[in-house]
Design an enzyme around this catalytic site. Sequence first.
Site, PDB file in Angstrom:
ATOM      1  N   GLU A  78       1.233  -3.029   7.965  1.00  0.00           N
ATOM      2  CA  GLU A  78       2.341  -3.019   8.960  1.00  0.00           C
ATOM      3  C   GLU A  78       3.730  -2.174   8.559  1.00  0.00           C
ATOM      4  O   GLU A  78       4.263  -1.395   9.062  1.00  0.00           O
ATOM      5  CB  GLU A  78       3.103  -4.408   9.321  1.00  0.00           C
ATOM      6  CG  GLU A  78       2.001  -5.230  10.148  1.00  0.00           C
ATOM      7  CD  GLU A  78       2.202  -6.461  10.452  1.00  0.00           C
ATOM      8  OE1 GLU A  78       2.677  -7.329   9.769  1.00  0.00           O
ATOM      9  OE2 GLU A  78       2.401  -6.946  11.929  1.00  0.00           O
ATOM     10  N   GLU A  98      -4.485 -11.053   9.836  1.00  0.00           N
ATOM     11  CA  GLU A  98      -3.826 -12.403  10.141  1.00  0.00           C
ATOM     12  C   GLU A  98      -4.598 -13.246  10.855  1.00  0.00           C
ATOM     13  O   GLU A  98      -4.406 -14.347  10.899  1.00  0.00           O
ATOM     14  CB  GLU A  98      -2.645 -11.925  10.901  1.00  0.00           C
ATOM     15  CG  GLU A  98      -1.450 -11.248  10.099  1.00  0.00           C
ATOM     16  CD  GLU A  98      -1.787  -9.722  10.013  1.00  0.00           C
ATOM     17  OE1 GLU A  98      -2.824  -9.176  10.245  1.00  0.00           O
ATOM     18  OE2 GLU A  98      -0.784  -9.243   9.425  1.00  0.00           O
TER      19      GLU A  98
END
Length: 695
Positions: A78, A98
């Site tokens: 990210e 995730e």
Amino acid sequence: MGGFCGNKNILAPKKCSGEARHRGLTQNSAPGPKGADIKEFGDSESGPPLIPMIHAIEAGNKPMVAAIEGFALGGGLELALGCHYRIAHSKARLGLPEVTLGLLPAAGGSQRLPRLIGVPAALDLIITGRHVTAAEALQLGIVDQVTDHHTVDAAVKFALSVAGRPLDARRISSYSCPPVSGDLDALFEEVMRKVRRGARGAIAPVACVQAVRAAATLPYARGMERERELMATLFTSGQARALQYSFFAQRAVSRWSTPSGARWDASAPKPVRKVAVIGLGTMGRGIAVALAQAGFPVVSVETQEKQLTEAKRAVSQMLERGAKRRGVAAPLDKMSYSSNIQAVADVDLVIEAVFEDMGLKKKIFQQLSAVCKPDALLCTNTSSLDVDQLASQTRNPELVVGMHFFAPAHVMKLLEVVYGPRSSPQALATAMQLGKKMGKVSVAVGNCPGFVGNRMLKAYVEQAFFLLEEGATPELVDSALEEFGFSMGFFKVSDLSGLDVGWKVRKEDGLALPGVSTGPSARIRQGRRYSPLGDLLCQRGRFGQKTGSGWYQYGKPGGRVATPDPWLHSFLEEYRAQHGLVPRRIDPQEVLERCLYALINEGFRILEDGIAAGPEDIDCIYVFGYGWPHYRGGPMFYAAMVGLPKVLERLEHYYRAHPDVPDLQPCSLLRRLVASGSPPVQKWKEAIKKLHSQL
Ligand SMILES: CCC/C=C/C(=O)SCCNC(=O)CCNC(=O)[C@H](O)C(C)(C)COP(=O)([O-])OP(=O)([O-])OC[C@H]1O[C@@H](n2cnc3c(N)ncnc32)[C@H](O)[C@@H]1OP(=O)([O-])[O-]
């Protein structure tokens, strides 16, 4: 991963105060290359707030280049997506895993990735959490360049080459998602349908789809709000806690120890260069395939010529299918076959996988002991027989261990490695390492009937039968278990694997007796309640799918679609009437409590007996070998989530109602843990050690 800007300033994360952060929701801490520290999810976090940092990087006027080496996972990727350019080393791995931790990429990952690579590709990565190679990342457009050289040098060079160019077109948050072919709503509906079906109650994959949909339909700022809302729900969910526990449990089981003091870090494995498999039935074929796929030369021995010919064809097909799926060459050259056991003379390790018959296995172990090199490891794939009895047939009993694979052995991740009282630590270490090389989650367990998995299963199966006697139907029991998250309820699994398998075991155990179908002794065996229902179905030739009927009907032998069977319902009614059993309404909650708490109670007994080293071992066995829903952590973690006092109270309640069912009698370890304040599951090992030392 490192970040570089045009004037070579290196990003140096600063500490920020705990109050400034919002528990990983709006302002996560700075991630490492492997993403956030998973241990920190439950505690206080450290490092600068991530989302504002990524926004500051992206909004900056100097070109920022992410240099990716090793891993860029989760928050690491990210952060890279906030940079204006990304350069990866050819050996780097990237991903947003995730979802595997019960979360979604909530530092803008769910909003930037679809804008960068398009909705379908981003959905694939975010829903599965899979890692991609640098080459695939380049192809997908996640990175701008791949290098085989020094990544940081390449990134610096790149940054200097683009310095001064306008950056507006490099800020991913300003992009719209590339248009999809066809209708966007229809695409999301189809994906959501598939995800809900596959997720079987897991909430993170569903939230991932919702977050990507927000990226595709909302402006970036509103998409980020949606990402945050969805993450808030996931972050505090029991599912995220269970999956994060499971991440560490998988790693904990590789650090095995035994009650005699043998340990993973004090026992070096023996080198294994060549392996043999004895017996090419379903299990033997799967094991041979898994070994060849892991790169081991395999000698497969099958004494029945017809079976050998069939097996050769089947193994080659399995290897070819697997290779096609993985885009590699089929390792056919790793396989050799023989009908003569002498062919195993030069191997380092043998896995016996013949029919589950102690007499036959003993004979084979005698032969192996005579034929093999004196230091060869002799392993058995038995699912419940006494490993020590087999060891006693050999010259070197310390070189005998169980390697219990689960069908299909080339697919299922679990391996129970069973040590007997005489197995050497080195033999155990060797089998554990071989399992790891085969891509298995290997769990070391002690030797007792059924080891860990099947021993616990017995208590669960028994409850399922008793519930039918008391008024339930197979449909009711199965739907309660499927609602809980199992892909199939017990009765459907039983029809799939064949009712005759359990019947044979019960006959060998002296439980399934011919001709005892009526009278008081029909439902009591060996001094405890027994249900002969499974035996009665087998006596009528109802073995499940292969005969076209079992607990359900399938239309024809080999049919796959289970439909409720009116014959079975009348049979159950007659059976209850014959035995004076008054049916009652049974609710799904009772099904779950009776089946699962009986299984958990046996898990506590196993811990008490030292057959499993800790709750993590049992939980990995159930998640990777028995279809326990991953997002529920495993039976022992589940018990801790429910609350040990509640599990104890319900077991006491059911044991009062069924005093002839010893499996429902709460075991003393459970009582002691409750009495000592129900410590969290991570502390049970210590508590058990203390209890053992007090005894
Ligand atoms: C910040 C904003 C929000 C961000 C969220 C995220 O980033 S979510 C994404 C979060 N990230 C992920 O989901 C990635 C999770 N990690 C992996 O998938 C793998 O570790 C790997 C593929 C990176 C390396 O595989 P490999 O077979 O080479 O190595 P290995 O697996 O055996 O690990 C070695 C040791 O490192 C430990 N450890 C590893 N990662 C973490 C971590 N993140 N945390 C803590 N510990 C971690 C591991 O327990 C083990 O410790 P042990 O037992 O020796 O004491």
